[in-house]
Design a protein around this motif. Structure first.
Motif, PDB file in Angstrom:
ATOM      1  N   SER A  29       0.827  -1.212   0.000  1.00  0.00           N
ATOM      2  CA  SER A  29       0.000   0.000   0.000  1.00  0.00           C
ATOM      3  C   SER A  29       0.860   1.261   0.000  1.00  0.00           C
ATOM      4  O   SER A  29       0.410   2.325  -0.411  1.00  0.00           O
ATOM      5  CB  SER A  29      -0.927  -0.003   1.215  1.00  0.00           C
ATOM      6  N   ARG A  30       2.114   1.130   0.426  1.00  0.00           N
ATOM      7  CA  ARG A  30       3.032   2.271   0.415  1.00  0.00           C
ATOM      8  C   ARG A  30       3.865   2.343  -0.857  1.00  0.00           C
ATOM      9  O   ARG A  30       4.749   3.177  -0.977  1.00  0.00           O
ATOM     10  CB  ARG A  30       3.963   2.189   1.616  1.00  0.00           C
ATOM     11  N   GLY A  31       3.635   1.435  -1.794  1.00  0.00           N
ATOM     12  CA  GLY A  31       4.334   1.468  -3.067  1.00  0.00           C
ATOM     13  C   GLY A  31       5.662   0.732  -3.089  1.00  0.00           C
ATOM     14  O   GLY A  31       6.416   0.851  -4.046  1.00  0.00           O
ATOM     15  N   ARG A  32       5.945  -0.034  -2.046  1.00  0.00           N
ATOM     16  CA  ARG A  32       7.194  -0.802  -2.013  1.00  0.00           C
ATOM     17  C   ARG A  32       6.975  -2.170  -2.656  1.00  0.00           C
ATOM     18  O   ARG A  32       5.973  -2.830  -2.391  1.00  0.00           O
ATOM     19  CB  ARG A  32       7.674  -0.994  -0.579  1.00  0.00           C
ATOM     20  N   PRO A  33       7.919  -2.614  -3.466  1.00  0.00           N
ATOM     21  CA  PRO A  33       7.772  -3.946  -4.071  1.00  0.00           C
ATOM     22  C   PRO A  33       8.064  -5.057  -3.059  1.00  0.00           C
ATOM     23  O   PRO A  33       8.987  -4.947  -2.257  1.00  0.00           O
ATOM     24  CB  PRO A  33       8.803  -3.951  -5.199  1.00  0.00           C
ATOM     25  N   THR A  34       7.233  -6.087  -3.079  1.00  0.00           N
ATOM     26  CA  THR A  34       7.462  -7.268  -2.253  1.00  0.00           C
ATOM     27  C   THR A  34       7.394  -8.494  -3.157  1.00  0.00           C
ATOM     28  O   THR A  34       6.628  -8.528  -4.111  1.00  0.00           O
ATOM     29  CB  THR A  34       6.413  -7.420  -1.139  1.00  0.00           C
ATOM     30  N   SER A  35       8.205  -9.462  -2.845  1.00  0.00           N
ATOM     31  CA  SER A  35       8.246 -10.685  -3.648  1.00  0.00           C
ATOM     32  C   SER A  35       7.681 -11.851  -2.853  1.00  0.00           C
ATOM     33  O   SER A  35       7.951 -11.986  -1.659  1.00  0.00           O
ATOM     34  CB  SER A  35       9.678 -11.003  -4.057  1.00  0.00           C
ATOM     35  N   THR A  36       6.911 -12.679  -3.531  1.00  0.00           N
ATOM     36  CA  THR A  36       6.389 -13.898  -2.931  1.00  0.00           C
ATOM     37  C   THR A  36       6.590 -15.030  -3.927  1.00  0.00           C
ATOM     38  O   THR A  36       6.764 -14.809  -5.125  1.00  0.00           O
ATOM     39  CB  THR A  36       4.891 -13.776  -2.592  1.00  0.00           C
ATOM     40  N   PHE A  37       6.578 -16.246  -3.411  1.00  0.00           N
ATOM     41  CA  PHE A  37       6.716 -17.431  -4.250  1.00  0.00           C
ATOM     42  C   PHE A  37       5.443 -18.248  -4.139  1.00  0.00           C
ATOM     43  O   PHE A  37       4.964 -18.507  -3.035  1.00  0.00           O
ATOM     44  CB  PHE A  37       7.935 -18.252  -3.818  1.00  0.00           C
ATOM     45  N   ASP A  38       4.892 -18.624  -5.277  1.00  0.00           N
ATOM     46  CA  ASP A  38       3.615 -19.323  -5.334  1.00  0.00           C
ATOM     47  C   ASP A  38       3.812 -20.806  -5.021  1.00  0.00           C
ATOM     48  O   ASP A  38       4.230 -21.584  -5.879  1.00  0.00           O
ATOM     49  CB  ASP A  38       2.991 -19.136  -6.719  1.00  0.00           C
ATOM     50  N   LYS A  39       3.508 -21.201  -3.790  1.00  0.00           N
ATOM     51  CA  LYS A  39       3.673 -22.593  -3.360  1.00  0.00           C
ATOM     52  C   LYS A  39       2.505 -23.458  -3.809  1.00  0.00           C
ATOM     53  O   LYS A  39       2.642 -24.656  -3.981  1.00  0.00           O
ATOM     54  CB  LYS A  39       3.806 -22.652  -1.841  1.00  0.00           C
ATOM     55  N   GLU A  40       1.338 -22.835  -4.001  1.00  0.00           N
ATOM     56  CA  GLU A  40       0.141 -23.590  -4.368  1.00  0.00           C
ATOM     57  C   GLU A  40       0.185 -24.094  -5.812  1.00  0.00           C
ATOM     58  O   GLU A  40      -0.354 -25.142  -6.114  1.00  0.00           O
ATOM     59  CB  GLU A  40      -1.108 -22.723  -4.162  1.00  0.00           C
ATOM     60  N   LYS A  41       0.808 -23.345  -6.710  1.00  0.00           N
ATOM     61  CA  LYS A  41       0.861 -23.720  -8.122  1.00  0.00           C
ATOM     62  C   LYS A  41       2.246 -24.245  -8.520  1.00  0.00           C
ATOM     63  O   LYS A  41       2.635 -24.138  -9.669  1.00  0.00           O
ATOM     64  CB  LYS A  41       0.503 -22.521  -8.997  1.00  0.00           C
ATOM     65  N   ALA A  42       2.956 -24.815  -7.555  1.00  0.00           N
ATOM     66  CA  ALA A  42       4.306 -25.322  -7.823  1.00  0.00           C
ATOM     67  C   ALA A  42       4.250 -26.478  -8.820  1.00  0.00           C
ATOM     68  O   ALA A  42       3.369 -27.327  -8.761  1.00  0.00           O
ATOM     69  CB  ALA A  42       4.960 -25.776  -6.520  1.00  0.00           C
ATOM     70  N   VAL A  43       5.209 -26.480  -9.752  1.00  0.00           N
ATOM     71  CA  VAL A  43       5.300 -27.499 -10.798  1.00  0.00           C
ATOM     72  C   VAL A  43       6.397 -28.492 -10.424  1.00  0.00           C
ATOM     73  O   VAL A  43       7.484 -28.097 -10.018  1.00  0.00           O
ATOM     74  CB  VAL A  43       5.620 -26.831 -12.160  1.00  0.00           C
ATOM     75  N   HIS A  44       6.115 -29.767 -10.590  1.00  0.00           N
ATOM     76  CA  HIS A  44       7.062 -30.830 -10.231  1.00  0.00           C
ATOM     77  C   HIS A  44       7.868 -31.266 -11.453  1.00  0.00           C
ATOM     78  O   HIS A  44       7.360 -31.311 -12.563  1.00  0.00           O
ATOM     79  CB  HIS A  44       6.287 -32.028  -9.683  1.00  0.00           C
TER      80      HIS A  44
END
Length: 130
Positions: A29-44
């Motif tokens: 909300s303050r305009g700072r970039p944050t990174s996340t990793f999608d664990k739910e759609k992980a490909v094997h």
């Protein structure tokens, strides 16, 4: 004769289970970039894990992308740079991807193993079922 044998298969290195978690960047909300990793759609996928050669380590160090391991997968790339690969409790950040010959037969991921991050993984969640 099987011409699809990996050149990086060394004694003790068998195919291991890896999961690709794609990196997504959003703004707070303050305009700072944050990174996340999608664990739910992980490909094997299955791949061979090996320590990087000194020449590979030096090449990526000069590009300011340190690596510790190479991960060789049969087929076209499933991950891209900045994604992370999870093998059990070990986490590897992809620094580079190479498709030798651009034929889609093999993919080499150049990755850095990090054990000082991702404390959000309790021991019970480290293993995934196929």
């Amino acid at each position: 004769m099987n011409c699809l044998r990996p050149g990086r298969l060394r004694p003790g290195n068998l195919f291991k289970d890896f999961w690709v978690e794609n990196k997504t960047t959003t703004l707070t909300s303050r305009g700072r970039p944050t990174s996340t990793f999608d664990k739910e759609k992980a490909v094997h996928f299955l791949a061979v894990l090996a320590e990087a050669k000194p020449t590979e380590i030096e090449r990526f160090r000069q590009l300011d992308h340190p690596i510790t391991h190479t991960i060789t997968q049969q087929g076209r790339p499933k991950a891209k740079a900045k994604d992370r690969l999870v093998h059990g409790g070990r986490i590897f950040y992809v620094q580079g991807v190479d498709d030798p010959g651009e034929l889609g037969l093999w993919t080499i991921y150049y990755a850095e193993e990090r054990s000082d991050v991702d404390g959000d993984r309790p021991e019970g969640q480290n293993q995934r079922s196929v």
